[in-house]
Design a protein around this motif. Structure first.
Motif, short mmCIF file in Angstrom:
data_model
loop_
_atom_site.label_atom_id
_atom_site.label_comp_id
_atom_site.label_asym_id
_atom_site.label_seq_id
_atom_site.Cartn_x
_atom_site.Cartn_y
_atom_site.Cartn_z
N ASP A 118 0.83 -1.20 0.00
CA ASP A 118 0.00 0.00 0.00
C ASP A 118 0.87 1.24 0.00
O ASP A 118 1.95 1.25 0.59
CB ASP A 118 -0.89 0.03 1.25
CG ASP A 118 -1.98 -1.02 1.21
OD1 ASP A 118 -2.49 -1.30 0.11
OD2 ASP A 118 -2.31 -1.56 2.27
N PRO A 119 0.37 2.31 -0.62
CA PRO A 119 1.11 3.58 -0.52
C PRO A 119 1.15 4.06 0.92
O PRO A 119 0.26 3.75 1.70
CB PRO A 119 0.30 4.55 -1.38
CG PRO A 119 -0.73 3.75 -2.08
CD PRO A 119 -0.82 2.41 -1.42
N ALA A 120 2.17 4.81 1.26
CA ALA A 120 2.28 5.35 2.62
C ALA A 120 1.03 6.12 2.99
O ALA A 120 0.51 6.91 2.20
CB ALA A 120 3.51 6.25 2.72
N GLY A 121 0.51 5.87 4.19
CA GLY A 121 -0.67 6.57 4.66
C GLY A 121 -1.97 6.05 4.07
O GLY A 121 -3.02 6.65 4.27
N TRP A 122 -1.93 4.95 3.32
CA TRP A 122 -3.14 4.43 2.66
C TRP A 122 -4.19 4.06 3.69
O TRP A 122 -5.35 4.31 3.51
CB TRP A 122 -2.75 3.22 1.83
CG TRP A 122 -3.91 2.53 1.17
CD1 TRP A 122 -4.53 1.39 1.62
CD2 TRP A 122 -4.59 2.88 -0.01
NE1 TRP A 122 -5.53 1.01 0.78
CE2 TRP A 122 -5.60 1.93 -0.25
CE3 TRP A 122 -4.44 3.93 -0.91
CZ2 TRP A 122 -6.45 1.98 -1.34
CZ3 TRP A 122 -5.29 3.97 -2.02
CH2 TRP A 122 -6.28 3.01 -2.22
N ALA A 123 -3.76 3.41 4.73
CA ALA A 123 -4.73 2.99 5.76
C ALA A 123 -4.04 2.98 7.11
O ALA A 123 -2.84 2.76 7.20
CB ALA A 123 -5.27 1.60 5.43
N ASP A 124 -4.80 3.22 8.13
CA ASP A 124 -4.25 3.24 9.49
C ASP A 124 -4.23 1.85 10.12
O ASP A 124 -3.66 1.67 11.18
CB ASP A 124 -5.03 4.20 10.39
CG ASP A 124 -4.91 5.63 9.91
OD1 ASP A 124 -5.87 6.38 10.06
OD2 ASP A 124 -3.84 5.98 9.37
N VAL A 125 -4.92 0.89 9.48
CA VAL A 125 -4.98 -0.46 10.05
C VAL A 125 -4.37 -1.43 9.05
O VAL A 125 -4.31 -1.17 7.86
CB VAL A 125 -6.44 -0.86 10.36
CG1 VAL A 125 -6.99 0.03 11.45
CG2 VAL A 125 -7.32 -0.79 9.14
N ALA A 126 -3.98 -2.57 9.56
CA ALA A 126 -3.40 -3.61 8.70
C ALA A 126 -4.47 -4.15 7.76
O ALA A 126 -5.66 -4.14 8.07
CB ALA A 126 -2.84 -4.73 9.57
N ASP A 127 -4.04 -4.61 6.62
CA ASP A 127 -4.93 -5.22 5.63
C ASP A 127 -5.60 -6.43 6.24
O ASP A 127 -4.93 -7.34 6.71
CB ASP A 127 -4.11 -5.61 4.40
CG ASP A 127 -4.95 -6.24 3.30
OD1 ASP A 127 -6.18 -6.14 3.36
OD2 ASP A 127 -4.35 -6.85 2.40
#
Length: 195
Positions: A184-193
């Protein structure tokens, strides 16, 4: 023809040239050809195709085929596929660059195949249209499981190809498989996939 696994950067770089990789693909798909036949197919001159065939031969990708007469030199692919050791080649910047070029060639070949399919789709029997297409799947796997999945897919392809070898309804089918960890791009999500 037996597969060999490329572990040296120079070997992989020998086949990354755009004309070489397409000529090798043509020899695999359509069988032996002369430099002149390949020059016509790829809209270039015989000297150019001869040079690239010799380069491919030097690294073991092509070899001389049985000659029809003494005046022509026919070439054939030495292996049915080009296989490489991703980890060994990715150990250097030069190897990573060569791998990147090969992936782009694979994507370009896929794009040509999709375009050809779309152009011919209305002329294909409905049973072929019904089973053709592309998709993507996400799965949480370990590196060991991904490697095993790739081996099983290859074994299944070989099994089905052997079973259909003499069936007049069989056609050559292009199958593409790629397995990469999702990045994921940096900052894409705050939680793990979670998928």
């Amino acid at each position: 023809m037996a597969d060999r696994i490329i572990t040296e950067v120079d070997e992989l770089k020998a086949v990354t040239h755009p004309l070489r990789v397409r000529m090798l693909g043509a020899l695999r798909a359509d069988g032996p050809a002369t430099a002149t036949e390949l020059a016509r197919r790829f809209d270039t001159d015989t000297g150019t195709t001869s040079y690239h065939l010799r380069k491919l031969a030097r690294f073991g990708f092509v070899e001389e085929a049985e000659q029809r007469d003494g005046r022509e030199r026919r070439w054939q692919a030495s292996q049915p596929t080009t296989t490489w050791d991703e980890a060994a080649l990715a150990a250097t910047g030069e190897g990573r660059a060569a791998l990147s070029v090969m992936r782009r060639h694979q994507l370009a070949a896929l794009e040509r195949a999709v375009s050809a399919y779309e152009a011919a789709q209305t002329d294909l029997p409905p049973e072929w249209v019904a089973v053709s297409g592309m998709g993507d799947v996400r799965a949480r796997l370990t590196p060991t499981s991904l490697g095993e999945l790739e081996r099983r897919i290859e074994a299944l392809i070989e099994e089905f190809a052997a079973a259909d070898a003499d069936d007049p309804a069989a056609r050559t089918v292009l199958l593409h498989f790629g397995g990469f960890p999702r990045i994921d791009p940096a900052g894409w999500a705050d939680v793990a996939d979670e998928s």
